[in-house]
Design a protein around this motif. Structure first.
Motif, PDB file in Angstrom:
ATOM      1  N   ASP A  87       0.870  -1.181   0.000  1.00 54.25           N
ATOM      2  CA  ASP A  87       0.000   0.000   0.000  1.00 54.25           C
ATOM      3  C   ASP A  87       0.906   1.230   0.000  1.00 54.25           C
ATOM      4  OD1 ASP A  87      -1.990   1.836   0.196  1.00 54.25           O
ATOM      5  OD2 ASP A  87      -2.584   1.325   2.248  1.00 54.25           O
ATOM      6  N   ASP A  88       1.335   1.642  -1.187  1.00 52.53           N
ATOM      7  CA  ASP A  88       2.334   2.700  -1.288  1.00 52.53           C
ATOM      8  C   ASP A  88       2.055   3.551  -2.528  1.00 52.53           C
ATOM      9  OD1 ASP A  88       4.612   4.259  -0.982  1.00 52.53           O
ATOM     10  OD2 ASP A  88       5.913   2.797  -1.956  1.00 52.53           O
ATOM     11  N   PRO A  89       1.048   4.424  -2.464  1.00 53.27           N
ATOM     12  CA  PRO A  89       0.674   5.206  -3.647  1.00 53.27           C
ATOM     13  C   PRO A  89       1.768   6.149  -4.126  1.00 53.27           C
ATOM     14  CG  PRO A  89      -0.428   6.050  -1.694  1.00 53.27           C
ATOM     15  CD  PRO A  89       0.204   4.748  -1.300  1.00 53.27           C
ATOM     16  N   TYR A  90       2.714   6.506  -3.260  1.00 47.84           N
ATOM     17  CA  TYR A  90       3.782   7.420  -3.646  1.00 47.84           C
ATOM     18  C   TYR A  90       5.027   6.696  -4.145  1.00 47.84           C
ATOM     19  CZ  TYR A  90       0.822  10.593  -0.971  1.00 47.84           C
ATOM     20  OH  TYR A  90      -0.243  11.303  -0.502  1.00 47.84           O
ATOM     21  N   ARG A  91       5.023   5.375  -4.043  1.00 56.41           N
ATOM     22  CA  ARG A  91       6.154   4.552  -4.494  1.00 56.41           C
ATOM     23  C   ARG A  91       7.464   4.976  -3.838  1.00 56.41           C
ATOM     24  NH1 ARG A  91       4.841   4.031 -11.033  1.00 56.41           N
ATOM     25  NH2 ARG A  91       2.805   3.027 -10.787  1.00 56.41           N
ATOM     26  N   VAL A  92       7.419   5.159  -2.543  1.00 53.59           N
ATOM     27  CA  VAL A  92       8.619   5.567  -1.810  1.00 53.59           C
ATOM     28  C   VAL A  92       9.138   4.471  -0.881  1.00 53.59           C
ATOM     29  CG1 VAL A  92       8.059   8.024  -1.908  1.00 53.59           C
ATOM     30  CG2 VAL A  92       7.250   6.647   0.026  1.00 53.59           C
ATOM     31  N   THR A  93       8.577   3.263  -0.994  1.00 46.10           N
ATOM     32  CA  THR A  93       8.970   2.168  -0.116  1.00 46.10           C
ATOM     33  C   THR A  93       9.664   1.076  -0.909  1.00 46.10           C
ATOM     34  OG1 THR A  93       7.025   2.617   1.264  1.00 46.10           O
ATOM     35  CG2 THR A  93       8.166   0.529   1.623  1.00 46.10           C
ATOM     36  N   VAL A  94      10.772   0.591  -0.389  1.00 45.57           N
ATOM     37  CA  VAL A  94      11.428  -0.580  -0.957  1.00 45.57           C
ATOM     38  C   VAL A  94      11.464  -1.667   0.111  1.00 45.57           C
ATOM     39  CG1 VAL A  94      12.863   0.774  -2.536  1.00 45.57           C
ATOM     40  CG2 VAL A  94      13.746   0.183  -0.282  1.00 45.57           C
ATOM     41  N   THR A  95      11.403  -2.904  -0.311  1.00 43.79           N
ATOM     42  CA  THR A  95      11.514  -3.998   0.636  1.00 43.79           C
ATOM     43  C   THR A  95      12.969  -4.142   1.075  1.00 43.79           C
ATOM     44  OG1 THR A  95      11.935  -5.644  -1.075  1.00 43.79           O
ATOM     45  CG2 THR A  95       9.619  -5.233  -0.488  1.00 43.79           C
ATOM     46  N   GLY A 122      13.590   3.157  -6.229  1.00 43.95           N
ATOM     47  CA  GLY A 122      12.402   2.536  -5.683  1.00 43.95           C
ATOM     48  C   GLY A 122      12.372   1.030  -5.844  1.00 43.95           C
ATOM     49  N   GLN A 123      11.219   0.467  -5.533  1.00 43.74           N
ATOM     50  CA  GLN A 123      11.045  -0.978  -5.552  1.00 43.74           C
ATOM     51  C   GLN A 123      11.223  -1.563  -6.947  1.00 43.74           C
ATOM     52  OE1 GLN A 123      10.862  -2.976  -3.116  1.00 43.74           O
ATOM     53  NE2 GLN A 123      10.171  -4.893  -4.058  1.00 43.74           N
TER      54      GLN A 123
END
Length: 257
Positions: free
Chosen positions: A34-42, A228-229
């Motif tokens: 759930d990351d609409p801004y695409r600022v999370t990486v695993t 990003g991811q």
């Protein structure tokens, strides 16, 4: 490991513009579902990206260390790693990976929101931010601590009092928190104008990071590359090679030491 930054030139002439530093911009490390801004990486993706850097003979460091190396005419094998906002997952998920690979980084935090969450994001899940102890923990591990402003506001829309608080007060609070000078600033949302840049310079910062500052590019408006991811080895290679072609030279970047 963070290093002292000194912008004094002791009477030497300013150097000619040099190639822009390669600085990667991260935010949160965790579940990107759930990351609409695409600022999370695993963590797994971050690990793969750091391994990619190592395979290419590159080492991730904080921005102050990168600029200090460039000032000495060195640092061709260094890239800057930055993490914005000061999410709590930096300590739990990013820092162990940085330690594993022997990399450093700059963590840009919001001293006015310590222990809070990313309330400035209207969409997406609330994510916890580091507490004061968490910031000190990162600093004790050699992570450079920089300011991301006081509360994460668009400085181009701030009145004079708010601009001073976001820029100057945040620096003073972080210096008190960590017991070390704060050399770097990061513009919230990546937005900046000449007024914001002048305020950051006047507050005593040696450098500041943006995203794509265009004609304002310089030591107090350094461009960065979002990672990003979706950034696999192929995409990272393309971004790395295209970065210097797309960015204008940075006048005075080698003067930061």
């Amino acid at each position: 490991m963070s290093v002292p930054v000194d912008v004094r030139r002791r009477g030497r002439p300013a150097p000619a513009p040099g190639p822009v530093p390669w600085v990667a911009m991260y935010h949160s490390v965790g579940d990107p579902t759930d990351d609409p801004y695409r600022v999370t990486v695993t963590p797994d993706r971050l690990d793969a990206q750091l391994r990619w850097l190592r395979r290419r003979g590159l080492r991730g460091v904080g921005v102050a260390e990168l600029l200090a190396a460039r000032a000495r005419g060195e640092g061709g094998d260094l890239v800057g790693l930055t993490f914005d906002d000061g999410y709590a997952d930096f300590v739990t998920d990013a820092l162990p990976l940085l330690d594993r690979h022997g990399f450093g980084a700059t963590l840009f935090v919001l001293p006015g929101r310590l222990g809070g969450d990313n309330a400035w994001d209207p969409l997406g899940p609330r994510k916890p931010l580091l507490t004061a102890d968490g910031v000190r923990h990162a600093a004790a591990h050699g992570v450079e601590i920089g300011s991301h402003g006081l509360t994460h506001v668009d400085l181009t829309k701030a009145d004079d009092a708010t601009l001073r608080a976001e820029v100057s007060e945040s620096r003073a609070l972080l210096a008190e928190l960590t017991g070390a000078p704060v050399a770097g600033f990061c513009y919230p949302y990546g937005t900046l104008d000449r007024r914001a840049v002048d305020a950051v310079r006047a507050a005593g910062y040696a450098y500041a990071c943006a995203i794509d500052p265009g004609p304002l590019t310089g030591p107090h408006a350094l461009p960065r590359l979002h990672v990003g991811q979706r950034d696999t080895a192929v995409r990272l290679l393309l971004k790395y090679k295209l970065h210097r072609l797309r960015r204008r030279p940075v006048a005075g970047a080698e003067a930061v030491r």
